[in-house]
Motif scaffolding. Structure first.
Motif, PDB file in Angstrom:
ATOM      1  N   GLY A   1      21.527   7.589   3.136  1.00 34.21           N
ATOM      2  CA  GLY A   1      20.491   6.705   2.624  1.00 34.21           C
ATOM      3  C   GLY A   1      20.995   5.836   1.490  1.00 34.21           C
ATOM      4  O   GLY A   1      20.689   4.640   1.409  1.00 34.21           O
ATOM      5  N   GLU A   2      21.781   6.422   0.586  1.00 29.92           N
ATOM      6  CA  GLU A   2      22.350   5.649  -0.517  1.00 29.92           C
ATOM      7  C   GLU A   2      23.344   4.620  -0.002  1.00 29.92           C
ATOM      8  O   GLU A   2      23.375   3.475  -0.454  1.00 29.92           O
ATOM      9  CB  GLU A   2      23.038   6.582  -1.514  1.00 29.92           C
ATOM     10  CG  GLU A   2      22.066   7.407  -2.356  1.00 29.92           C
ATOM     11  CD  GLU A   2      22.778   8.193  -3.432  1.00 29.92           C
ATOM     12  OE1 GLU A   2      24.013   8.384  -3.316  1.00 29.92           O
ATOM     13  OE2 GLU A   2      22.100   8.616  -4.385  1.00 29.92           O
ATOM     14  N   LEU A   3      24.140   5.020   0.965  1.00 26.87           N
ATOM     15  CA  LEU A   3      25.167   4.141   1.516  1.00 26.87           C
ATOM     16  C   LEU A   3      24.557   2.926   2.193  1.00 26.87           C
ATOM     17  O   LEU A   3      24.983   1.786   1.972  1.00 26.87           O
ATOM     18  CB  LEU A   3      26.005   4.941   2.517  1.00 26.87           C
ATOM     19  CG  LEU A   3      27.297   4.320   3.045  1.00 26.87           C
ATOM     20  CD1 LEU A   3      28.286   4.089   1.910  1.00 26.87           C
ATOM     21  CD2 LEU A   3      27.910   5.228   4.111  1.00 26.87           C
ATOM     22  N   THR A   4      23.533   3.151   3.014  1.00 31.87           N
ATOM     23  CA  THR A   4      22.933   2.061   3.796  1.00 31.87           C
ATOM     24  C   THR A   4      21.835   1.324   3.046  1.00 31.87           C
ATOM     25  O   THR A   4      21.458   0.209   3.429  1.00 31.87           O
ATOM     26  CB  THR A   4      22.325   2.609   5.096  1.00 31.87           C
ATOM     27  OG1 THR A   4      21.326   3.587   4.767  1.00 31.87           O
ATOM     28  CG2 THR A   4      23.401   3.247   5.973  1.00 31.87           C
ATOM     29  N   GLY A   5      21.272   1.946   2.006  1.00 34.76           N
ATOM     30  CA  GLY A   5      20.115   1.358   1.335  1.00 34.76           C
ATOM     31  C   GLY A   5      18.857   1.469   2.160  1.00 34.76           C
ATOM     32  O   GLY A   5      17.872   0.782   1.901  1.00 34.76           O
ATOM     33  N   ALA A   6      18.867   2.360   3.172  1.00 30.31           N
ATOM     34  CA  ALA A   6      17.721   2.507   4.075  1.00 30.31           C
ATOM     35  C   ALA A   6      17.358   3.978   4.224  1.00 30.31           C
ATOM     36  O   ALA A   6      18.222   4.812   4.499  1.00 30.31           O
ATOM     37  CB  ALA A   6      18.042   1.916   5.448  1.00 30.31           C
ATOM     38  N   VAL A   7      16.082   4.285   4.044  1.00 31.28           N
ATOM     39  CA  VAL A   7      15.569   5.652   4.175  1.00 31.28           C
ATOM     40  C   VAL A   7      14.456   5.645   5.210  1.00 31.28           C
ATOM     41  O   VAL A   7      13.543   4.816   5.138  1.00 31.28           O
ATOM     42  CB  VAL A   7      15.031   6.168   2.817  1.00 31.28           C
ATOM     43  CG1 VAL A   7      14.203   7.431   2.991  1.00 31.28           C
ATOM     44  CG2 VAL A   7      16.180   6.399   1.855  1.00 31.28           C
ATOM     45  N   ASN A   8      14.525   6.558   6.178  1.00 31.76           N
ATOM     46  CA  ASN A   8      13.472   6.607   7.197  1.00 31.76           C
ATOM     47  C   ASN A   8      12.749   7.953   7.234  1.00 31.76           C
ATOM     48  O   ASN A   8      11.897   8.169   8.089  1.00 31.76           O
ATOM     49  CB  ASN A   8      14.046   6.279   8.579  1.00 31.76           C
ATOM     50  CG  ASN A   8      14.901   7.407   9.139  1.00 31.76           C
ATOM     51  OD1 ASN A   8      15.583   8.108   8.390  1.00 31.76           O
ATOM     52  ND2 ASN A   8      14.880   7.587  10.446  1.00 31.76           N
ATOM     53  N   THR A   9      13.104   8.854   6.308  1.00 29.45           N
ATOM     54  CA  THR A   9      12.522  10.196   6.303  1.00 29.45           C
ATOM     55  C   THR A   9      12.338  10.654   4.864  1.00 29.45           C
ATOM     56  O   THR A   9      13.267  10.502   4.052  1.00 29.45           O
ATOM     57  CB  THR A   9      13.441  11.198   7.027  1.00 29.45           C
ATOM     58  OG1 THR A   9      13.808  10.668   8.301  1.00 29.45           O
ATOM     59  CG2 THR A   9      12.761  12.542   7.204  1.00 29.45           C
TER      60      THR A   9
ATOM     61  N   THR B   1      12.028  -0.131   0.898  1.00 31.06           N
ATOM     62  CA  THR B   1      11.107  -0.231  -0.241  1.00 31.06           C
ATOM     63  C   THR B   1      10.604   1.123  -0.717  1.00 31.06           C
ATOM     64  O   THR B   1       9.877   1.198  -1.707  1.00 31.06           O
ATOM     65  CB  THR B   1       9.897  -1.116   0.115  1.00 31.06           C
ATOM     66  OG1 THR B   1       9.264  -0.608   1.291  1.00 31.06           O
ATOM     67  CG2 THR B   1      10.327  -2.548   0.366  1.00 31.06           C
ATOM     68  N   ILE B   2      11.003   2.200  -0.064  1.00 30.41           N
ATOM     69  CA  ILE B   2      10.549   3.535  -0.430  1.00 30.41           C
ATOM     70  C   ILE B   2      11.343   4.116  -1.604  1.00 30.41           C
ATOM     71  O   ILE B   2      10.854   4.980  -2.341  1.00 30.41           O
ATOM     72  CB  ILE B   2      10.636   4.494   0.789  1.00 30.41           C
ATOM     73  CG1 ILE B   2      10.039   5.871   0.476  1.00 30.41           C
ATOM     74  CG2 ILE B   2      12.083   4.645   1.251  1.00 30.41           C
ATOM     75  CD1 ILE B   2       8.584   5.891   0.191  1.00 30.41           C
ATOM     76  N   GLN B   3      12.563   3.631  -1.843  1.00 29.40           N
ATOM     77  CA  GLN B   3      13.468   4.263  -2.805  1.00 29.40           C
ATOM     78  C   GLN B   3      12.879   4.496  -4.193  1.00 29.40           C
ATOM     79  O   GLN B   3      13.095   5.569  -4.780  1.00 29.40           O
ATOM     80  CB  GLN B   3      14.782   3.463  -2.922  1.00 29.40           C
ATOM     81  CG  GLN B   3      15.733   3.674  -1.767  1.00 29.40           C
ATOM     82  CD  GLN B   3      15.490   2.732  -0.613  1.00 29.40           C
ATOM     83  OE1 GLN B   3      14.371   2.273  -0.420  1.00 29.40           O
ATOM     84  NE2 GLN B   3      16.523   2.426   0.145  1.00 29.40           N
ATOM     85  N   PRO B   4      12.143   3.539  -4.787  1.00 28.46           N
ATOM     86  CA  PRO B   4      11.621   3.776  -6.141  1.00 28.46           C
ATOM     87  C   PRO B   4      10.652   4.954  -6.228  1.00 28.46           C
ATOM     88  O   PRO B   4      10.384   5.441  -7.334  1.00 28.46           O
ATOM     89  CB  PRO B   4      10.905   2.456  -6.475  1.00 28.46           C
ATOM     90  CG  PRO B   4      11.536   1.438  -5.591  1.00 28.46           C
ATOM     91  CD  PRO B   4      11.857   2.168  -4.329  1.00 28.46           C
TER      92      PRO B   4
ATOM     93  N   THR C   1       0.817  -1.222   0.000  1.00 25.35           N
ATOM     94  CA  THR C   1       0.000   0.000   0.000  1.00 25.35           C
ATOM     95  C   THR C   1       0.850   1.272   0.000  1.00 25.35           C
ATOM     96  O   THR C   1       0.309   2.379  -0.058  1.00 25.35           O
ATOM     97  CB  THR C   1      -0.939   0.021   1.215  1.00 25.35           C
ATOM     98  OG1 THR C   1      -0.171  -0.177   2.425  1.00 25.35           O
ATOM     99  CG2 THR C   1      -1.981  -1.087   1.114  1.00 25.35           C
ATOM    100  N   LEU C   2       2.182   1.118   0.048  1.00 23.83           N
ATOM    101  CA  LEU C   2       3.065   2.278   0.149  1.00 23.83           C
ATOM    102  C   LEU C   2       2.959   3.198  -1.061  1.00 23.83           C
ATOM    103  O   LEU C   2       2.802   4.416  -0.917  1.00 23.83           O
ATOM    104  CB  LEU C   2       4.511   1.808   0.326  1.00 23.83           C
ATOM    105  CG  LEU C   2       5.565   2.920   0.377  1.00 23.83           C
ATOM    106  CD1 LEU C   2       5.334   3.833   1.567  1.00 23.83           C
ATOM    107  CD2 LEU C   2       6.972   2.311   0.415  1.00 23.83           C
ATOM    108  N   ALA C   3       3.048   2.657  -2.252  1.00 27.92           N
ATOM    109  CA  ALA C   3       3.068   3.488  -3.464  1.00 27.92           C
ATOM    110  C   ALA C   3       1.813   4.341  -3.571  1.00 27.92           C
ATOM    111  O   ALA C   3       1.888   5.550  -3.837  1.00 27.92           O
ATOM    112  CB  ALA C   3       3.229   2.613  -4.698  1.00 27.92           C
ATOM    113  N   ALA C   4       0.661   3.725  -3.346  1.00 32.67           N
ATOM    114  CA  ALA C   4      -0.600   4.465  -3.465  1.00 32.67           C
ATOM    115  C   ALA C   4      -0.678   5.565  -2.430  1.00 32.67           C
ATOM    116  O   ALA C   4      -1.142   6.681  -2.721  1.00 32.67           O
ATOM    117  CB  ALA C   4      -1.777   3.509  -3.319  1.00 32.67           C
ATOM    118  N   PHE C   5      -0.207   5.293  -1.211  1.00 32.75           N
ATOM    119  CA  PHE C   5      -0.258   6.309  -0.166  1.00 32.75           C
ATOM    120  C   PHE C   5       0.639   7.491  -0.523  1.00 32.75           C
ATOM    121  O   PHE C   5       0.223   8.654  -0.436  1.00 32.75           O
ATOM    122  CB  PHE C   5       0.157   5.715   1.180  1.00 32.75           C
ATOM    123  CG  PHE C   5       0.023   6.678   2.330  1.00 32.75           C
ATOM    124  CD1 PHE C   5      -1.148   6.753   3.062  1.00 32.75           C
ATOM    125  CD2 PHE C   5       1.069   7.528   2.673  1.00 32.75           C
ATOM    126  CE1 PHE C   5      -1.288   7.654   4.115  1.00 32.75           C
ATOM    127  CE2 PHE C   5       0.947   8.431   3.724  1.00 32.75           C
ATOM    128  CZ  PHE C   5      -0.242   8.495   4.443  1.00 32.75           C
TER     129      PHE C   5
END
Length: 292
Positions: free
Chosen positions: A83-91, A71-74, A47-51
């Protein structure tokens, strides 16, 4: 199009009912005099993309917890260096030009870990031990490098699934050992343990009382708290920080991003903002529970 005069933000994840982020952000915006609305929404990968795509111009930003950090990157236009280094984005910062939005992703977990440990007096660690191999483990490895670490040991259930951490560690100058959970080595070299295991998960290993008394622990879980690992550390008289300390410090950087657009730009009256956020979740300045 904008449908209200409010500025809106939210934390997304699943499960999400336990999240303390709304209390933290409300405390910060109260000190700053901003009548912003910060919500929580139960969102998963399906449901992430639609939100994200359905947000209107009232929206300023999003906080992300599991399982969305990878899973947010795309859905982003740009990602910061960590974020690029870790492959993880939280904001995610939403910046509008008319009805067009630019979405920028940030990782505030890494500096959140570093800031929380430093507030507790842990300013360096040459050798670190990380429990778990997911998105937060990647942030913990980078945070260890910022504390001056030379090597990191990662304990996981399935070492073959954590191999992406090898080039990450190399990119920040760390040697890395990835091993299956087993009887730990109570060595003299380890100077920091970071558990990134989910709240309620049992750590399938045990450390000696002497090791727990000597080596600080940051357990990123905070619900339920204390974890079995956190209780064992406290029983041995060791330094133990729960995930709320990390959550507060990474949230302060999120507030910087949402207010100024820059994680490095201090907020007006930032000391009071941080104090209010710590008080909102019952913590003292060093990240330990405040006296009642």
């Amino acid at each position: 199009m904008r449908v209200s005069g409010e500025t809106r933000l939210a934390v997304l994840g699943k499960p999400i009912a336990h999240s303390k982020s709304p209390q933290l952000h409300a405390a910060a915006y109260g000190v700053l005099g901003l009548p912003w609305v910060y919500e929580r929404h139960e969102i998963d990968e399906t449901t992430l993309a639609a939100f994200v795509k359905s947000r209107d111009t009232a929206w300023r930003g999003l906080s992300l917890t599991m399982p969305l950090k990878q899973t947010i990157q795309p859905h982003l236009d740009r990602i910061d260096r960590i974020g690029e280094l870790t492959g993880a984005v939280n904001t995610v910062l939403l910046q509008w030009g008319g009805d067009t939005v630019h979405r920028t992703g940030f990782n505030t977990d890494v500096p959140g870990i570093v800031r929380a440990l430093r507030a507790a007096g842990v300013t360096s660690a040459r050798h670190a031990h990380v429990l778990g191999g997911g998105a937060t483990a990647a942030s913990a490895i980078v945070a260890a490098s910022e504390l001056g670490a030379e090597s990191v040991r990662v304990s996981v259930r399935a070492p073959e699934r954590a191999q992406a951490l090898v080039p990450l560690a190399a990119s920040v100058g760390l040697t890395i050992e990835i091993a299956e959970f087993a009887a730990p080595r109570d060595d003299d070299a380890t100077e920091l343990v970071v558990s990134t295991l989910p709240g309620g998960a049992e750590a399938p290993l045990a450390f000696s009382a002497g090791f727990r008394a000597r080596v600080p622990l940051l357990d990123v879980a905070y619900e339920p708290w204390p974890t079995t690992l956190g209780r064992a550390w406290a029983d041995a008289g060791g330094v133990v920080l729960g995930g709320l300390a990390m959550l507060v410090h990474q949230a302060l950087l999120q507030v910087r991003i949402f207010v100024t657009g820059d994680p490095f730009a201090p907020l007006p009256n930032e000391e009071s903002v941080l104090s209010a956020m710590l008080a909102a979740v019952g913590l003292a300045a060093d990240g330990t529970p405040a006296p009642r």
